[in-house]
Design an enzyme around this catalytic site. Structure first.
Site, PDB file in Angstrom:
ATOM      1  CG  ASP A  73      -1.998  -1.015   1.211  1.00 37.41           C
ATOM      2  OD1 ASP A  73      -2.122  -1.728   0.193  1.00 37.41           O
ATOM      3  OD2 ASP A  73      -2.736  -1.110   2.208  1.00 37.41           O
ATOM      4  N   GLY A 114      -3.471  -5.279   1.316  1.00 38.67           N
ATOM      5  CA  GLY A 114      -4.162  -6.306   0.525  1.00 38.67           C
ATOM      6  C   GLY A 114      -5.234  -6.919   1.403  1.00 38.67           C
ATOM      7  CB  ALA A 152      -2.009  -9.857   3.268  1.00 37.41           C
ATOM      8  CG  ASN A 153      -4.901  -5.622   4.969  1.00 40.85           C
ATOM      9  OD1 ASN A 153      -3.670  -5.695   4.973  1.00 40.85           O
ATOM     10  ND2 ASN A 153      -5.550  -4.661   4.342  1.00 40.85           N
ATOM     11  CG  ASN A 163     -18.420  -1.499   1.819  1.00 40.80           C
ATOM     12  OD1 ASN A 163     -19.169  -1.660   0.852  1.00 40.80           O
ATOM     13  ND2 ASN A 163     -17.185  -1.068   1.682  1.00 40.80           N
ATOM     14  N   GLY A 202     -19.806   1.654   8.313  1.00 38.41           N
ATOM     15  CA  GLY A 202     -18.881   2.742   8.624  1.00 38.41           C
ATOM     16  C   GLY A 202     -19.221   3.382   9.952  1.00 38.41           C
ATOM     17  N   GLY A 223     -12.302  -2.612   7.751  1.00 41.31           N
ATOM     18  CA  GLY A 223     -13.226  -3.643   7.269  1.00 41.31           C
ATOM     19  C   GLY A 223     -12.552  -5.011   7.264  1.00 41.31           C
ATOM     20  CG  ASP A 224      -9.316  -5.726   4.769  1.00 39.63           C
ATOM     21  OD1 ASP A 224     -10.325  -6.101   4.137  1.00 39.63           O
ATOM     22  OD2 ASP A 224      -8.436  -5.010   4.286  1.00 39.63           O
ATOM     23  N   GLY A 249      -2.501   3.200   8.532  1.00 39.48           N
ATOM     24  CA  GLY A 249      -1.957   2.058   7.792  1.00 39.48           C
ATOM     25  C   GLY A 249      -2.898   0.874   7.821  1.00 39.48           C
TER      26      GLY A 249
HETATM   27  O1  RIB Z   1      -9.163  -3.076   2.525  1.00 36.02           O
HETATM   28  C1  RIB Z   1      -7.983  -2.314   2.510  1.00 36.02           C
HETATM   29  C2  RIB Z   1      -7.046  -2.852   1.477  1.00 36.02           C
HETATM   30  O2  RIB Z   1      -7.631  -2.711   0.206  1.00 36.02           O
HETATM   31  C3  RIB Z   1      -5.732  -2.129   1.406  1.00 36.02           C
HETATM   32  O3  RIB Z   1      -4.760  -2.664   2.265  1.00 36.02           O
HETATM   33  C4  RIB Z   1      -5.376  -2.215  -0.069  1.00 36.02           C
HETATM   34  O4  RIB Z   1      -4.277  -3.024  -0.334  1.00 36.02           O
HETATM   35  C5  RIB Z   1      -6.627  -2.741  -0.757  1.00 36.02           C
HETATM   36  O5  RIB Z   1      -6.483  -4.039  -1.111  1.00 36.02           O
END
Ligand code: RIB
Length: 306
Positions: free
Chosen positions: A13, A39, A42-43, A184, A222, A251-252, A287
């Site tokens: 990012d 991502g 990964a998040n 969302n 949100g 959200g992740d 971040g």
């Molecule tokens: O949901 C947030 C993510 O969306 C960010 O980290 C970015 O990489 C996009 O994939």
């Protein structure tokens, strides 16, 4: 306890803050530029790991500087990286993020995230998955591979958690492979045609998924909170008050927290409130993966808000 297995994206990012999003043709000053691992896949994997699950990530990066950094960050967060492939002749996923105090805008270059097909994902599943594990996926990897992987995981007896983000049109046939869906507001509108703006439209949006045969549907709203529907049961969780620095990854984190709660068989009231706590804490730092809280931090916040 069941594991969490996430088939999803890894992006570097490139994130910059500004007072407001520029209009077309306009330049605005930015500040606090940051390069950090993100991502959605990964998040969510990092969130599920920090929040207490054993996690495998299935994905791909390019054989470049960002790709190596993205993979190296995973074990540091407790995520098993053995099913993340490093591919030649393709770049790693990249996200250009413009953030304001309350919102963000993202442009994605999918790169290696679109490289894996069902064959590779199936190979990975056969190595790491067991019935009753939690399978999590989004729409930042290849569309066909993702839908086929959802079916495969469901057929193998995994519990499937689908976060159709970024949203796109989906075939009706996918929904019987989904045990839990989380969207969302805008994703809800793209998929169901219903923009959830008040109790009536939130319920309509949730009901749309239930009518498709999904047992549990959740909409994150949100700064208006989150809502859940299971059969006829409807729950609403107002947003929790925190000082928001950056919404990226919130959200992740919510999805990762849901996966952990499902793995731990927590009830729906606790699940919705606890996942909301995890997401709220994420917004208090700048971040993506770097802002995801630990289990202890979420438990402490939960106990304070009662
Ligand atoms: O949901 C947030 C993510 O969306 C960010 O980290 C970015 O990489 C996009 O994939």
């Amino acid at each position: 306890m069941p594991c969490v297995i996430d088939f999803g994206s890894l992006n570097m990012d490139l994130s910059i803050a500004c007072e407001r999003i520029p209009q077309a043709g306009e330049t605005v000053p930015g500040h606090d530029f940051l390069i950090n691992p993100g991502g959605k896949g990964a998040n969510q994997a990092v969130a599920a790991s920090r929040l207490g699950a054993q996690v495998f990530l299935i994905g791909a990066v390019g054989n470049d500087v960002f790709g190596k950094q993205l993979v190296e960050m995973l074990p540091a967060a407790g995520v098993d990286k053995s099913e993340v492939r490093i591919l030649d002749d393709i770049s790693s996923g990249l996200a250009m993020i413009t953030r304001t105090d309350s919102d963000n805008r993202i442009i994605l270059n999918a790169g290696a995230n679109h490289a894996l097909g069902l064959d590779e994902v199936s190979e990975s599943l056969s190595r790491v998955a067991h019935p009753a594990d939690i399978f999590v996926t989004q729409l930042e990897c290849g569309y066909r591979a993702t839908l086929a992987a959802l079916r495969k995981a469901h057929d193998q007896g995994l519990v499937t958690l689908f976060n159709p983000a970024p949203a796109m049109s989906l075939p009706d046939s996918i929904w019987d492979s989904v045990d839990m869906v989380c969207v969302n507001e805008t994703e809800c509108q793209t998929i169901t045609g219903i923009l959830p703006t008040d109790k009536a439209t939130i319920k309509q949006g949730l009901s749309w998924f239930i009518k498709q045969g999904v047992p549990t549907a959740i909409i994150t709203l949100g700064d208006k909170g989150a809502a859940l529907m299971q059969g006829e049961i409807y729950l609403y969780q107002p947003a929790l008050e925190v000082k928001v620095e950056d919404t990226t990854g919130a959200g992740d984190t919510f999805i990762g927290a849901l996966a952990v709660m499902v793995a731990e068989h927590k009830d729906r009231e606790f699940t919705l409130r606890w996942a909301s706590c995890a997401a709220a804490l994420t917004t208090t730092k700048v971040g993506a993966q770097r802002s995801i809280p630990t289990r202890a931090e979420v438990d402490e916040f939960y106990s304070h808000i009662g």
